[in-house]
Scaffold this motif. Structure first.
Motif, short mmCIF file in Angstrom:
data_model
loop_
_atom_site.label_atom_id
_atom_site.label_comp_id
_atom_site.label_asym_id
_atom_site.label_seq_id
_atom_site.Cartn_x
_atom_site.Cartn_y
_atom_site.Cartn_z
N UNK A 1 9.51 -4.21 24.87
CA UNK A 1 10.66 -3.47 24.02
C UNK A 1 11.03 -2.14 24.53
N UNK A 2 10.02 -1.20 24.56
CA UNK A 2 10.45 0.13 25.17
C UNK A 2 11.02 0.04 26.41
N UNK A 3 10.84 -0.81 27.33
CA UNK A 3 11.49 -0.84 28.62
C UNK A 3 12.92 -1.34 28.47
N UNK A 4 13.36 -1.94 27.38
CA UNK A 4 14.73 -2.34 27.24
C UNK A 4 15.27 -1.67 25.99
N UNK A 5 14.77 -0.22 25.94
CA UNK A 5 15.43 0.67 24.84
C UNK A 5 15.19 0.39 23.42
N UNK A 6 14.18 -0.43 23.20
CA UNK A 6 13.91 -0.61 21.61
C UNK A 6 12.88 0.51 21.21
N UNK A 7 13.21 1.20 20.44
CA UNK A 7 12.39 2.41 20.03
C UNK A 7 11.70 2.48 18.66
N UNK A 8 12.26 1.19 17.89
CA UNK A 8 11.74 1.01 16.50
C UNK A 8 11.82 -0.33 16.22
N UNK A 9 10.74 -0.83 15.32
CA UNK A 9 10.81 -2.31 15.20
C UNK A 9 10.43 -2.32 13.57
N UNK A 10 10.77 -3.07 12.98
CA UNK A 10 10.49 -3.79 11.64
C UNK A 10 9.85 -4.97 11.89
N UNK A 11 8.18 -4.76 11.95
CA UNK A 11 7.40 -5.97 11.95
C UNK A 11 7.24 -6.84 11.03
N UNK A 12 7.52 -8.08 10.98
CA UNK A 12 7.73 -9.04 10.00
C UNK A 12 6.42 -10.16 9.85
N UNK A 13 5.36 -9.51 10.43
CA UNK A 13 4.12 -10.31 10.01
C UNK A 13 3.01 -9.41 10.59
N UNK A 14 3.05 -8.31 9.62
CA UNK A 14 1.85 -7.49 10.01
C UNK A 14 0.45 -7.39 9.70
N UNK A 15 0.02 -8.37 9.09
CA UNK A 15 -1.23 -8.36 8.65
C UNK A 15 -1.76 -9.87 8.58
N UNK A 16 -3.20 -9.89 8.54
CA UNK A 16 -3.95 -11.02 8.77
C UNK A 16 -4.26 -11.72 7.37
N UNK A 17 -4.26 -12.96 7.38
CA UNK A 17 -5.04 -13.75 6.29
C UNK A 17 -6.53 -13.88 6.69
N UNK A 18 -6.53 -14.24 7.98
CA UNK A 18 -8.26 -14.38 8.45
C UNK A 18 -8.37 -13.28 9.38
N UNK A 19 -9.20 -12.06 9.27
CA UNK A 19 -9.55 -11.14 10.26
C UNK A 19 -9.92 -11.73 11.69
N UNK A 20 -10.49 -12.97 11.79
CA UNK A 20 -10.88 -13.47 13.10
C UNK A 20 -9.87 -14.34 13.50
N UNK A 21 -8.71 -14.41 13.14
CA UNK A 21 -7.53 -15.09 13.76
C UNK A 21 -6.73 -14.55 14.69
N UNK A 22 -5.69 -15.06 15.13
CA UNK A 22 -4.90 -14.48 16.39
C UNK A 22 -4.06 -13.34 15.81
N UNK A 23 -3.54 -13.27 14.47
CA UNK A 23 -2.99 -12.26 13.83
C UNK A 23 -3.79 -10.95 13.57
N UNK A 24 -2.92 -9.88 13.95
CA UNK A 24 -3.77 -8.63 13.89
C UNK A 24 -3.66 -8.23 12.41
N UNK A 25 -4.46 -7.45 11.98
CA UNK A 25 -4.60 -6.85 10.38
C UNK A 25 -3.81 -5.53 10.24
N UNK A 26 -3.26 -5.24 8.92
CA UNK A 26 -2.28 -4.15 9.11
C UNK A 26 -3.13 -2.84 9.43
N UNK A 27 -4.37 -2.72 9.18
CA UNK A 27 -4.80 -1.56 9.57
C UNK A 27 -4.87 -1.47 11.26
#
Length: 502
Positions: free
Chosen positions: A107-133
């Motif tokens: 993203x930064x290499x392509x000039x994207x300096x800000x994002x709205x992250x549309x899945x920023x939390x985890x339902x399962x902390x051991x899963x593939x998705x990172x948690x909001x913290x």
């Protein structure tokens, strides 16, 4: 994966003027971008022959070239170049652990300096998705210059809907409200969790969604995402939905078929009808029954309620191009690890097989999506550029430039397309004093281009340098970022292959 921090401090690609020791005390800026054309989407202006001074990560002065008495420690020549704000991707997914850091780097290499992250939390902390913290920690590291990436300007919850498993635990149940009472619990849970934005999914029971929307609005919590299939764009706008994502609901609701489809879904949910409407008919029937008067009413509800629209036209492009060989042979696959590529190709194979007979209808639906986005923009709906980065065939960073091209095809001017990725997101976020324009006082998140994006929106790809909080990444540093991602992908693929052999 770690980018060498030395790249952050890379000197100018054109010229770097050091201040002599005897005038060091007179320094009044860290950096000067000299003799550049400044394009400010917020003010809708393009002003040539300007000097832009940066101090402590912010723009402190913009003046006619050579007219300021300021002294800069570092000078970047901007003659024949164009300076625009850093771009924002307002619908991205970077929270999958295997692709998190490569996505941020691309993203930064392509000039994207800000994002709205549309899945920023985890339902399962051991899963593939990172948690909001973890996502907030990553943002702090980015701002501190410890890792490379864009600012995470808004972190959403994981998708909320009523698709609850029978054996759901308390956290899973909080993300899957099935009653009005559950929805109130969900809102309280999300407030405690600290999400900036609540993302809604398709499978939301009517009673749960109604309460969810009411309580979120009362609590001044932003929510949006997918429109439940029994509600129209106008319905959810009137219920307080902050943003509507993806160009599939507005084209549907701009047709006489839209109300028929929505009523059919509601009847099936209530048991008044045995089956749900056939989604395979949606594209053709939306096209064939398009009605501009109906469309105007749907759009007016969005405008009147201040509902933002993030059409992510790239996702509808995949629907009809899934079987096209030229589409599948994208050279940007060099930046996508083999495991992710397999998921993408499986998705394209399923899509091409299932939707192949209606490919032309889907292409027409994509074009109807462009048309209705143009109508919404003309009526005053605020359009934001978003990509659905890391969804099938959406290449982090690269694809935002593809989406800008789609917005121009929809009828936005190049300036308005730039605004959709800069000043409109800044207003949505309430961060106009920090982002979205090139003016004094704003953060020095900037892109230096080799060609004029107002002449051709494709010129946003012609990046000579990216400034992030006043840190300069010249073309050599950006190329090094891209090379490092390619090397990381090759190493990850080799490691996966070795594990498979074992």
């Amino acid at each position: 994966m770690r980018i060498l921090l030395a790249s952050i401090a890379t000197l100018s690609f054109a010229a770097c003027a050091s201040v002599p020791a005897n005038v060091a005390m007179a320094q009044s800026a860290d950096m000067l971008i000299r003799n550049v054309t400044v394009i400010d989407p917020d003010g809708r202006t393009s002003t040539p022959v300007q000097d832009v001074y940066i101090l402590d990560g912010r723009i402190v002065e913009i003046a006619d070239s050579g007219s300021s008495g300021r002294v800069a420690e570092q000078v970047t020549e901007g003659e024949g170049r164009y300076l625009i704000p850093g771009l924002m991707d307002m619908h991205a997914h970077t929270s999958f652990r295997p692709v998190h850091q490569p996505s941020l780097t691309l993203m930064l290499a392509n000039g994207v300096t800000g994002v709205r992250e549309m899945g920023s939390d985890c339902v399962d902390p051991e899963g593939i998705a990172m948690c909001i913290g973890e996502m907030r920690d990553a943002h702090a590291q980015i701002v501190a210059g410890e890792i490379v990436g864009p600012r995470m300007l808004e972190l959403s919850s994981s998708k909320i809907d009523s698709n609850r498993p029978d054996d759901a635990n308390a956290v899973q149940a909080a993300y899957r409200p099935i009653s009005a009472e559950d929805a109130e619990v969900t809102i309280a849970f999300m407030q405690e969790r600290g999400a900036d934005f609540l993302k809604t999914g398709d499978e939301f029971r009517p009673e749960a969604f109604a309460t969810f929307a009411r309580v979120a609005t009362e609590q001044d919590m932003r929510f949006g995402g997918h429109v439940p299939p029994y509600l129209s764009v106008a319905d959810v706008a009137n219920m307080g939905m902050t943003s509507i994502e993806h160009a599939r609901d507005l084209p549907l609701d701009c047709s006489t078929y839209g109300s028929e489809f929505r009523a059919g879904v509601l009847a099936a949910l209530s048991g008044e009808r045995e089956s749900f409407p056939n989604r395979m008919e949606m594209a053709a029937r939306s096209r064939d029954t398009f009605d501009e008067t109906i469309c105007a009413g749907q759009i007016e509800a969005m405008r009147a309620n201040g509902t933002y629209y993030v059409p992510t036209h790239l996702t509808r492009e995949m629907d009809y191009r899934a079987g096209d060989e030229d589409y599948r042979n994208d050279p940007r696959f060099d930046y996508i690890m083999a495991m992710q590529q397999r998921f993408w190709f499986q998705d394209m194979d399923r899509t091409a097989e299932r939707l192949g007979p209606i490919r032309s209808d889907l292409e027409d639906f994509f074009n109807l999506g462009l048309r209705t986005t143009g109508l919404a923009h003309a009526a005053g709906v605020q359009i934001m550029a978003g990509t659905d980065a890391n969804d099938t065939m959406v290449f982090p960073g690269f694809s935002l430039h593809d989406e800008l091209r789609h917005l121009v095809a929809a009828g936005l001017s190049p300036m308005d397309a730039l605004r959709a990725a800069t000043s409109v997101p800044a207003a949505y976020l309430g961060r106009e004093s920090d982002f979205g324009g090139v003016s004094e006082g704003r953060m020095a998140d900037l892109i230096l281009l080799r060609a004029d994006p107002l002449a051709d929106i494709g010129n946003t790809r012609e990046i000579e340098a990216v400034f992030f909080g006043g840190r300069l990444h010249d073309r050599a540093a950006l190329d090094a970022m891209l090379a490092e991602v390619r090397a990381w992908v090759a190493d990850a693929d080799a490691s996966m292959a070795a594990q498979a052999d074992d």
